[in-house]
Enzyme design. Sequence first.
Site, short mmCIF file in Angstrom:
data_model
loop_
_atom_site.label_atom_id
_atom_site.label_comp_id
_atom_site.label_asym_id
_atom_site.label_seq_id
_atom_site.Cartn_x
_atom_site.Cartn_y
_atom_site.Cartn_z
N THR A 1 2.41 2.54 -5.73
CA THR A 1 3.69 3.22 -5.73
C THR A 1 4.81 2.31 -5.24
O THR A 1 4.58 1.40 -4.43
CB THR A 1 3.62 4.47 -4.81
OG1 THR A 1 4.93 5.02 -4.62
CG2 THR A 1 3.05 4.12 -3.44
N ASP A 2 6.05 2.60 -5.70
CA ASP A 2 7.20 1.85 -5.20
C ASP A 2 7.50 2.16 -3.75
O ASP A 2 8.26 1.44 -3.09
CB ASP A 2 8.43 2.13 -6.06
CG ASP A 2 8.87 3.59 -6.08
OD1 ASP A 2 8.21 4.45 -5.48
OD2 ASP A 2 9.91 3.87 -6.73
N GLU A 3 6.91 3.22 -3.21
CA GLU A 3 7.19 3.59 -1.81
C GLU A 3 6.70 2.55 -0.82
O GLU A 3 7.15 2.53 0.33
CB GLU A 3 6.60 4.96 -1.50
CG GLU A 3 7.23 6.08 -2.31
CD GLU A 3 6.92 7.46 -1.76
OE1 GLU A 3 6.81 7.60 -0.52
OE2 GLU A 3 6.78 8.39 -2.55
N PHE B 1 -6.92 5.65 -9.76
CA PHE B 1 -5.80 6.53 -9.46
C PHE B 1 -6.01 7.33 -8.17
O PHE B 1 -5.04 7.78 -7.56
CB PHE B 1 -5.60 7.56 -10.58
CG PHE B 1 -5.10 7.01 -11.88
CD1 PHE B 1 -3.74 6.90 -12.13
CD2 PHE B 1 -5.99 6.64 -12.88
CE1 PHE B 1 -3.27 6.42 -13.34
CE2 PHE B 1 -5.53 6.16 -14.10
CZ PHE B 1 -4.17 6.05 -14.32
N GLY C 1 11.82 10.24 8.59
CA GLY C 1 11.66 8.92 7.98
C GLY C 1 11.96 8.88 6.50
O GLY C 1 11.40 8.05 5.77
N TYR D 1 1.75 8.10 4.21
CA TYR D 1 1.30 7.97 2.82
C TYR D 1 1.57 6.57 2.29
O TYR D 1 0.66 5.88 1.81
CB TYR D 1 1.98 9.00 1.92
CG TYR D 1 1.96 8.60 0.46
CD1 TYR D 1 0.75 8.46 -0.22
CD2 TYR D 1 3.14 8.34 -0.24
CE1 TYR D 1 0.72 8.06 -1.54
CE2 TYR D 1 3.11 7.95 -1.57
CZ TYR D 1 1.91 7.81 -2.22
OH TYR D 1 1.88 7.42 -3.53
N SER D 2 2.82 6.12 2.36
CA SER D 2 3.15 4.82 1.80
C SER D 2 2.49 3.68 2.57
O SER D 2 2.12 2.66 1.99
CB SER D 2 4.67 4.62 1.74
OG SER D 2 5.28 4.76 3.00
N ALA D 3 2.28 3.88 3.88
CA ALA D 3 1.57 2.86 4.66
C ALA D 3 0.12 2.75 4.22
O ALA D 3 -0.44 1.64 4.13
CB ALA D 3 1.65 3.19 6.15
N SER D 4 -0.50 3.89 3.90
CA SER D 4 -1.89 3.85 3.43
C SER D 4 -1.98 3.20 2.06
O SER D 4 -2.94 2.47 1.77
CB SER D 4 -2.48 5.26 3.41
OG SER D 4 -1.91 6.06 2.39
N LYS D 5 -0.98 3.41 1.21
CA LYS D 5 -0.99 2.77 -0.10
C LYS D 5 -0.72 1.26 0.03
O LYS D 5 -1.35 0.46 -0.67
CB LYS D 5 0.05 3.41 -1.02
CG LYS D 5 -0.31 4.82 -1.46
CD LYS D 5 -1.62 4.88 -2.25
CE LYS D 5 -1.50 4.22 -3.61
NZ LYS D 5 -2.77 4.36 -4.40
N THR E 1 -9.94 17.89 -5.16
CA THR E 1 -9.22 18.44 -4.02
C THR E 1 -8.16 19.40 -4.56
O THR E 1 -8.07 19.64 -5.76
CB THR E 1 -8.57 17.33 -3.19
OG1 THR E 1 -7.73 16.53 -4.05
CG2 THR E 1 -9.65 16.43 -2.57
N ASP F 1 -13.84 12.42 -9.71
CA ASP F 1 -12.78 13.14 -9.01
C ASP F 1 -13.39 14.11 -8.03
O ASP F 1 -14.38 14.78 -8.34
CB ASP F 1 -11.88 13.89 -10.00
CG ASP F 1 -10.54 14.27 -9.41
OD1 ASP F 1 -10.52 15.12 -8.49
OD2 ASP F 1 -9.51 13.73 -9.87
N ARG G 1 13.57 15.35 5.76
CA ARG G 1 12.23 14.87 6.08
C ARG G 1 12.30 13.74 7.10
O ARG G 1 13.20 12.90 7.08
CB ARG G 1 11.58 14.36 4.79
CG ARG G 1 10.28 13.61 4.99
CD ARG G 1 9.88 12.89 3.72
NE ARG G 1 9.45 13.78 2.67
CZ ARG G 1 9.44 13.46 1.38
NH1 ARG G 1 9.87 12.27 0.99
NH2 ARG G 1 9.02 14.33 0.49
#
Length: 329
Positions: A126-128, A82, A275, A150-154, A41, A38, A273
């Site tokens: 993630t479900d995102e 994770f 999008g 975030y969700s695009a990177s995941k 951060t 880890d 927010r």
Amino acid sequence: MNLLVTGAAGFIGSRYVRTLLAADAPDAADAPRITVLDALTYAGTLDNLELDHPRLEFVHGDIRDADLVGKLTAGADQVVHFAAESHVDRSILTASDFVLTNVLGTQVLLDAALRHGVDTFVHVSTDEVYGSIASGSATEEYPLEPSSPYSASKASSDLLALAYHRTHGLDVRVTRCSNNYGPHQFPEKVIPLFVTNLLDGAKVPLYGDGLNVRDWLYVDDHCAGIDLVRTRGRAGEVYNIGGGTELTNKDLTGLLLEACGAGWDRVEHVEDRKGHDLRYSVDWTKARDELGYRPRHDFTTGLAETVAWYRDNRAWWEPLKQRVSGGKP
């Protein structure tokens, strides 16, 4: 058996590690030795881990450090990944850390796992990645339509991980979960943010009309689902892990106000927010039928236990709240 777990000083990863290390865990006599990697951060803290446990080794480092990752994977039989930047608001403000950690970091780990013959690589997502679901629930075959950086990177890291299975035969298994809640969650996420604000007598920020819908999953149920995927899942497969409780943010806010003895005068409506996906919902039939997964915690009990934990553990969350300011759900 040696298990490398990345990002396990954070909320879900630390809960997963503590579960595996528990003395009364299933098959504890045969439980793995665990190495945690880890970067510590802002959202990670060593207070989340039992550092003196004889089966745990902590390594402070970045998943993008190829030399370090190579050394650790050389001694690992399995990897549970994770580590990720995960706060949507932060990704909207600046996306670079999300791409570097979530995409490049995953690629470094995959390369090392392939090079050193890791048996199983579980990639926690993630479900995102499915984007907003107007009706019904997304199965694992649903198209990926992420909305935030975030969700695009995941989504990118999911596809990269699956490509290593298809191209190289690496045993990769991907999990996609709904919104987690429970003890030790960093207080910028909606439930701990609202609870800690209310306990401090402050207001809570509710985005837009509050009608965005999320499915809520208690962290222990998520961790149980991940371990079912690790121990019983199939290579190259994706498994949705859901909680079965869909609520609008407004309804969730009402429950949190009630649990903390506060009224709607403590709610501050803020600009929505960018999008902001209206609804997430995953179909977890596959995990149920193949792996025997079922969420065990009903939301009413889980939320009450979570609120009580934050009420009783100010010493844990107050220093963390000082690291951040202005968080919104």
